[in-house]
Motif scaffolding. Structure first.
Motif, PDB file in Angstrom:
ATOM      1  N   LEU A 206      43.097  41.407  45.952  1.00 22.92           N
ATOM      2  CA  LEU A 206      41.719  41.209  45.684  1.00 22.92           C
ATOM      3  C   LEU A 206      41.210  42.409  44.607  1.00 22.92           C
ATOM      4  O   LEU A 206      41.643  43.279  44.596  1.00 22.92           O
ATOM      5  CB  LEU A 206      40.943  41.585  46.982  1.00 22.92           C
ATOM      6  N   VAL A 207      40.495  41.695  43.646  1.00 28.25           N
ATOM      7  CA  VAL A 207      40.234  42.460  42.115  1.00 28.25           C
ATOM      8  C   VAL A 207      38.590  43.241  42.707  1.00 28.25           C
ATOM      9  O   VAL A 207      37.884  42.248  43.105  1.00 28.25           O
ATOM     10  CB  VAL A 207      40.253  41.499  40.961  1.00 28.25           C
TER      11      VAL A 207
ATOM     12  N   ALA B  90      35.812  43.446  36.194  1.00 27.93           N
ATOM     13  CA  ALA B  90      36.960  44.208  37.135  1.00 27.93           C
ATOM     14  C   ALA B  90      36.593  45.773  37.040  1.00 27.93           C
ATOM     15  O   ALA B  90      36.230  46.443  36.138  1.00 27.93           O
ATOM     16  CB  ALA B  90      38.145  43.941  36.975  1.00 27.93           C
ATOM     17  N   ASN B  91      36.788  46.463  38.210  1.00 27.71           N
ATOM     18  CA  ASN B  91      36.638  47.916  38.412  1.00 27.71           C
ATOM     19  C   ASN B  91      37.790  48.593  37.479  1.00 27.71           C
ATOM     20  O   ASN B  91      38.849  48.218  37.788  1.00 27.71           O
ATOM     21  CB  ASN B  91      36.412  48.348  39.752  1.00 27.71           C
ATOM     22  N   GLN B  92      37.615  49.310  36.733  1.00 30.62           N
ATOM     23  CA  GLN B  92      38.469  49.845  35.919  1.00 30.62           C
ATOM     24  C   GLN B  92      39.235  51.364  36.514  1.00 30.62           C
ATOM     25  O   GLN B  92      40.168  51.520  36.251  1.00 30.62           O
ATOM     26  CB  GLN B  92      37.802  50.432  34.194  1.00 30.62           C
ATOM     27  N   THR B  93      38.545  51.906  37.373  1.00 31.82           N
ATOM     28  CA  THR B  93      39.040  52.976  38.132  1.00 31.82           C
ATOM     29  C   THR B  93      40.076  52.644  39.452  1.00 31.82           C
ATOM     30  O   THR B  93      41.238  52.922  39.608  1.00 31.82           O
ATOM     31  CB  THR B  93      37.832  53.812  39.069  1.00 31.82           C
ATOM     32  N   THR B  94      39.319  51.564  40.078  1.00 33.55           N
ATOM     33  CA  THR B  94      40.437  50.948  41.223  1.00 33.55           C
ATOM     34  C   THR B  94      40.294  49.420  41.208  1.00 33.55           C
ATOM     35  O   THR B  94      39.447  48.972  41.924  1.00 33.55           O
ATOM     36  CB  THR B  94      39.583  51.572  42.662  1.00 33.55           C
ATOM     37  N   PRO B  95      41.018  48.979  40.275  1.00 29.54           N
ATOM     38  CA  PRO B  95      40.928  47.392  39.893  1.00 29.54           C
ATOM     39  C   PRO B  95      41.181  46.443  41.204  1.00 29.54           C
ATOM     40  O   PRO B  95      40.650  45.523  41.390  1.00 29.54           O
ATOM     41  CB  PRO B  95      41.599  47.296  38.762  1.00 29.54           C
ATOM     42  N   VAL B  96      42.244  47.071  42.045  1.00 29.56           N
ATOM     43  CA  VAL B  96      42.514  46.361  43.263  1.00 29.56           C
ATOM     44  C   VAL B  96      42.111  46.764  44.680  1.00 29.56           C
ATOM     45  O   VAL B  96      42.237  47.913  44.802  1.00 29.56           O
ATOM     46  CB  VAL B  96      44.372  46.454  43.123  1.00 29.56           C
TER      47      VAL B  96
ATOM     48  N   ALA C 281      29.903  39.436  38.805  1.00 31.44           N
ATOM     49  CA  ALA C 281      31.087  39.149  39.525  1.00 31.44           C
ATOM     50  C   ALA C 281      32.242  39.283  38.717  1.00 31.44           C
ATOM     51  O   ALA C 281      32.301  39.107  37.506  1.00 31.44           O
ATOM     52  CB  ALA C 281      31.017  37.763  40.145  1.00 31.44           C
ATOM     53  N   VAL C 282      33.401  39.167  39.345  1.00 31.94           N
ATOM     54  CA  VAL C 282      34.746  39.160  38.616  1.00 31.94           C
ATOM     55  C   VAL C 282      34.680  37.856  37.959  1.00 31.94           C
ATOM     56  O   VAL C 282      34.908  37.086  38.882  1.00 31.94           O
ATOM     57  CB  VAL C 282      35.796  39.945  39.395  1.00 31.94           C
ATOM     58  N   VAL C 283      35.118  37.778  36.733  1.00 32.67           N
ATOM     59  CA  VAL C 283      35.167  36.315  36.157  1.00 32.67           C
ATOM     60  C   VAL C 283      36.675  36.231  35.692  1.00 32.67           C
ATOM     61  O   VAL C 283      37.031  37.085  34.933  1.00 32.67           O
ATOM     62  CB  VAL C 283      34.214  35.950  35.321  1.00 32.67           C
ATOM     63  N   ILE C 284      37.277  35.095  35.692  1.00 34.97           N
ATOM     64  CA  ILE C 284      38.449  34.644  35.212  1.00 34.97           C
ATOM     65  C   ILE C 284      38.257  34.064  33.839  1.00 34.97           C
ATOM     66  O   ILE C 284      37.551  33.074  33.796  1.00 34.97           O
ATOM     67  CB  ILE C 284      39.527  33.756  35.975  1.00 34.97           C
ATOM     68  N   GLU C 285      38.582  34.842  32.706  1.00 32.94           N
ATOM     69  CA  GLU C 285      38.329  34.566  31.306  1.00 32.94           C
ATOM     70  C   GLU C 285      39.126  33.466  30.845  1.00 32.94           C
ATOM     71  O   GLU C 285      39.066  32.528  29.979  1.00 32.94           O
ATOM     72  CB  GLU C 285      38.008  35.563  30.603  1.00 32.94           C
ATOM     73  N   ALA C 286      40.297  33.747  31.135  1.00 33.00           N
ATOM     74  CA  ALA C 286      41.591  32.929  30.837  1.00 33.00           C
ATOM     75  C   ALA C 286      42.912  33.156  31.659  1.00 33.00           C
ATOM     76  O   ALA C 286      42.832  33.941  32.259  1.00 33.00           O
ATOM     77  CB  ALA C 286      41.983  33.418  29.346  1.00 33.00           C
ATOM     78  N   GLU C 287      43.416  31.925  31.467  1.00 33.76           N
ATOM     79  CA  GLU C 287      44.876  31.817  32.502  1.00 33.76           C
ATOM     80  C   GLU C 287      45.709  31.062  31.753  1.00 33.76           C
ATOM     81  O   GLU C 287      45.524  30.271  30.936  1.00 33.76           O
ATOM     82  CB  GLU C 287      44.612  31.296  33.764  1.00 33.76           C
ATOM     83  N   ALA C 288      47.040  31.655  31.943  1.00 33.35           N
ATOM     84  CA  ALA C 288      48.198  30.556  31.301  1.00 33.35           C
ATOM     85  C   ALA C 288      49.641  30.839  32.261  1.00 33.35           C
ATOM     86  O   ALA C 288      49.611  31.909  32.757  1.00 33.35           O
ATOM     87  CB  ALA C 288      48.623  30.906  29.974  1.00 33.35           C
ATOM     88  N   ASN C 289      50.417  29.954  32.076  1.00 30.08           N
ATOM     89  CA  ASN C 289      51.868  30.205  32.712  1.00 30.08           C
ATOM     90  C   ASN C 289      52.960  29.955  31.794  1.00 30.08           C
ATOM     91  O   ASN C 289      52.634  29.131  30.945  1.00 30.08           O
ATOM     92  CB  ASN C 289      51.779  29.797  34.228  1.00 30.08           C
TER      93      ASN C 289
ATOM     94  N   ASN D 176      31.871  40.730  46.773  1.00 30.86           N
ATOM     95  CA  ASN D 176      32.082  40.036  45.773  1.00 30.86           C
ATOM     96  C   ASN D 176      33.502  40.147  44.976  1.00 30.86           C
ATOM     97  O   ASN D 176      33.592  39.819  43.996  1.00 30.86           O
ATOM     98  CB  ASN D 176      31.252  40.250  44.588  1.00 30.86           C
ATOM     99  N   ASP D 177      34.526  40.642  45.756  1.00 30.17           N
ATOM    100  CA  ASP D 177      35.850  40.646  45.312  1.00 30.17           C
ATOM    101  C   ASP D 177      36.227  39.518  44.716  1.00 30.17           C
ATOM    102  O   ASP D 177      36.039  38.214  45.369  1.00 30.17           O
ATOM    103  CB  ASP D 177      36.925  41.377  46.318  1.00 30.17           C
ATOM    104  N   LEU D 178      37.236  39.165  43.919  1.00 24.43           N
ATOM    105  CA  LEU D 178      37.815  38.184  43.421  1.00 24.43           C
ATOM    106  C   LEU D 178      39.295  38.085  44.143  1.00 24.43           C
ATOM    107  O   LEU D 178      40.108  39.061  43.888  1.00 24.43           O
ATOM    108  CB  LEU D 178      37.922  38.131  42.027  1.00 24.43           C
ATOM    109  N   LEU D 179      39.578  36.763  44.630  1.00 28.05           N
ATOM    110  CA  LEU D 179      40.790  36.787  45.318  1.00 28.05           C
ATOM    111  C   LEU D 179      41.874  35.960  44.396  1.00 28.05           C
ATOM    112  O   LEU D 179      41.623  35.043  43.710  1.00 28.05           O
ATOM    113  CB  LEU D 179      40.666  35.767  46.895  1.00 28.05           C
ATOM    114  N   ILE D 180      42.838  36.484  44.142  1.00 31.91           N
ATOM    115  CA  ILE D 180      44.064  35.908  43.421  1.00 31.91           C
ATOM    116  C   ILE D 180      45.179  35.631  44.261  1.00 31.91           C
ATOM    117  O   ILE D 180      45.680  36.627  44.745  1.00 31.91           O
ATOM    118  CB  ILE D 180      44.314  36.736  42.169  1.00 31.91           C
ATOM    119  N   ASP D 181      45.599  34.573  44.051  1.00 30.08           N
ATOM    120  CA  ASP D 181      46.897  34.403  45.109  1.00 30.08           C
ATOM    121  C   ASP D 181      48.121  33.801  44.086  1.00 30.08           C
ATOM    122  O   ASP D 181      47.989  32.818  43.448  1.00 30.08           O
ATOM    123  CB  ASP D 181      46.470  33.007  46.132  1.00 30.08           C
ATOM    124  N   CYS D 182      49.185  34.864  44.442  1.00 30.35           N
ATOM    125  CA  CYS D 182      50.462  34.372  43.451  1.00 30.35           C
ATOM    126  C   CYS D 182      51.395  33.738  44.470  1.00 30.35           C
ATOM    127  O   CYS D 182      51.700  34.469  45.491  1.00 30.35           O
ATOM    128  CB  CYS D 182      50.902  35.930  43.105  1.00 30.35           C
ATOM    129  N   GLN D 183      51.873  32.836  44.320  1.00 30.24           N
ATOM    130  CA  GLN D 183      52.252  31.905  45.302  1.00 30.24           C
ATOM    131  C   GLN D 183      53.911  31.270  44.628  1.00 30.24           C
ATOM    132  O   GLN D 183      53.684  30.782  43.648  1.00 30.24           O
ATOM    133  CB  GLN D 183      51.692  30.605  45.752  1.00 30.24           C
TER     134      GLN D 183
END
Length: 170
Positions: free
Chosen positions: A17-18, A131-137, A28-36, A161-168
């Motif tokens: 949770l970001v 994203a919060n720079q002091t405590t991002p997670v 809100a926290v926004v995903i600006e770009a993603e890649a794999n 308003n945390d952003l959820l990222i799921d690594c699976q």
């Protein structure tokens, strides 16, 4: 990833949770770009990732088949990321890890995951703004289940308003 890696009966999940930047009360926290990037074998998994202007957090998820190997480090534009969470399933020979970097360089730069030996891996990268720079997670959680089952994780957030990222991995 190879079909053998995709067909594993295990589903490992890491949730990150970001946290929202305190000064951005209504934003809100926004995903600006993603890649794999998939790598069928090698001691590194490296690719060019473009973090747009405004990106203030890089989140990287790594899924790999470790025998006794591990990730020795991840860099973006030669700057080391911080490991946040790991989940392993030894009998299915799969690991999932989450790493972060605050205030990453913007533009196209090289993202490299380095392993202790040659192995199959997939790296997922997310460039975030707000994203919060002091405590991002804010919070994390891990879990695993058989592929035929429904995955369910509980995470308690501390910031609205945390952003959820799921690594699976599967």
């Amino acid at each position: 990833l190879s079909s053998a890696m995709r067909l594993r009966l295990l589903l490992i999940s890491i949730v990150i949770l970001v946290s929202l930047t305190p000064s951005l009360v209504m934003a809100a926290v926004v995903i600006e770009a993603e890649a794999n990037n998939d790598n069928a074998g090698g001691a590194t998994n490296s690719f060019s990732f473009n973090a747009p202007v405004g990106t203030n957090l890089l989140v990287v998820c790594v899924i790999f088949n470790p025998d006794s190997e591990s990730i020795s480090g991840i860099t973006y534009n030669t700057v080391a990321l911080t490991q946040r969470l790991t989940a392993d399933h030894a009998t299915q020979n799969q690991s999932v890890e989450a790493w972060t970097l605050t205030a990453p360089a913007t533009g196209a730069n090289t993202l490299t995951a380095t392993f202790s030996a040659s192995l199959e891996s997939m790296v997922q990268a997310y460039a975030l703004s707000g994203a919060n720079q002091t405590t991002p997670v804010d919070a994390t959680s891990t879990g695993e289940t058989a592929a035929a089952s429904t995955q369910s994780l509980s995470v308690t957030t501390n910031v609205a308003n945390d952003l959820l990222i799921d690594c699976q991995g599967q």
